[in-house]
Design an enzyme around this catalytic site. Sequence first.
Site, PDB file in Angstrom:
ATOM      1  N   CYS A  57      23.687 -59.849  69.880  1.00  0.00           N
ATOM      2  CA  CYS A  57      25.114 -59.650  70.096  1.00  0.00           C
ATOM      3  C   CYS A  57      25.573 -58.302  69.534  1.00  0.00           C
ATOM      4  O   CYS A  57      24.863 -57.651  68.774  1.00  0.00           O
ATOM      5  CB  CYS A  57      25.913 -60.777  69.452  1.00  0.00           C
ATOM      6  SG  CYS A  57      25.707 -62.377  70.280  1.00  0.00           S
ATOM      7  N   HIS A  80      31.469 -60.016  69.073  1.00  0.00           N
ATOM      8  CA  HIS A  80      32.208 -60.974  68.246  1.00  0.00           C
ATOM      9  C   HIS A  80      32.344 -60.464  66.817  1.00  0.00           C
ATOM     10  O   HIS A  80      31.591 -59.583  66.364  1.00  0.00           O
ATOM     11  CB  HIS A  80      31.543 -62.352  68.250  1.00  0.00           C
ATOM     12  CG  HIS A  80      30.174 -62.399  67.643  1.00  0.00           C
ATOM     13  ND1 HIS A  80      29.961 -62.506  66.284  1.00  0.00           N
ATOM     14  CD2 HIS A  80      28.937 -62.371  68.216  1.00  0.00           C
ATOM     15  CE1 HIS A  80      28.654 -62.553  66.044  1.00  0.00           C
ATOM     16  NE2 HIS A  80      28.011 -62.462  67.199  1.00  0.00           N
TER      17      HIS A  80
END
Length: 418
Positions: free
Chosen positions: A348, A330
């Site tokens: 992430c 992201h």
Amino acid sequence: MRRTALVAALAIMMPLALAACGSDDETVAEAALPSAAPPPPVATSSAPVVPLALEITPKDKAKNQPASVEIGTAVAGGTVEKVAVVDGAGRAVAGAMRADGTSWVPAKTLAFNASYTATVTARSAAGESITRTTSFSTMGRPGKEAGTGLYLFDDREYGVAMPVVVEFIPGVPESHRAAVEKRLFVQTDPPQPGVWSWVKGGSQAYYRAPEYWQPGTKLTVRIGIGGLETAPGTYGNQDRTATAEIGRKLEMRVDNSDKQMKIYEDGKLTRTLPVSLGKPKMPSASGVMVVMEKKEATVFDTFEQFGPVEGYRVDVEFAQRLTWSGQFIHAAPWSNASQGRENVSHGCVNVSQDGGQWLFGKTLIGDPVTVTGTGVELEEGNGWTAWNVSWAQFIKGSALPIPDNLTNVTPSPTNSPS
């Protein structure tokens, strides 16, 4: 971010697990399924002629048959020429023979508490024919049904690593997996061989080929388990079908050693993006993952997961889910200074705002993402992990014998996980 996710869904809706970095849900699709190809004609030879004989099942006047029942055909000295099945009102029931000629499979689940008649004709190479007829009735609707889900949507385009993913709630025990697997049908155009493999506990089964799908492949899938016993006293709630297409080939490769993501389109490097992965106490998982979900804008709320010290709530853009436990790619403009230099995320793959937007516009569900060098291995079933093992290891998860031509396949290095 790590969090064990509970996938709880029945019928068509299959919510995605709460992400360690955020939460959202995914809807499971249904669509249409292929029928099996007819058996090949009997080849002539100089061997002694076998007298034509035909036996069929269910036995005549059989009662309480499952709504998934097939018309079994045992033939000597010939092949099945025709199978005609009608319901109690005389209406024709659609279906097709299995490729091996052992049975006729109805195109959809039969009705409960209903009567049917099947007429089967077999013919020898010399032209002799024989016909058998049987009438039977199906059981009432079972009291316990298994929820099922198919992670494919009709008329969608997917990446080359998109496995056919089927979910079962509750999971299918080992004693019933072979029977269930025989009712999971996949056709590919152009033809590409494939195998089903079960995850531990039987909650999911994946279907893939030895190599990534060829771009432009059409997948036609039928999960034909409506009325089939999936566990003692538990029956599949319905059939599910889908027809979808595989798009262009795009791969993402993330290396922790230099903290760079390389994007390859049709095998050619098109862009490199600096990344920041999980910090030492919350490392990212290494392995071959698949983009499972895309959210242009979402919220990651981890206070419940990490508590008031490590937890946070933040708006996130261009999020692409890789695992059930919450590993995403992201945009993370707050970590721009660390990208390409050090790992500061909660697991992430952080990229810049511009890089995240560009990548989001390029990817498809089913695109492969390979992360290496983090020291933590991806766990089986934490995402669509069908490509995280070798072909030799993958086929060990099948509940059925593997054809000889698939046991010793060596995937091409240009079209398999790196």
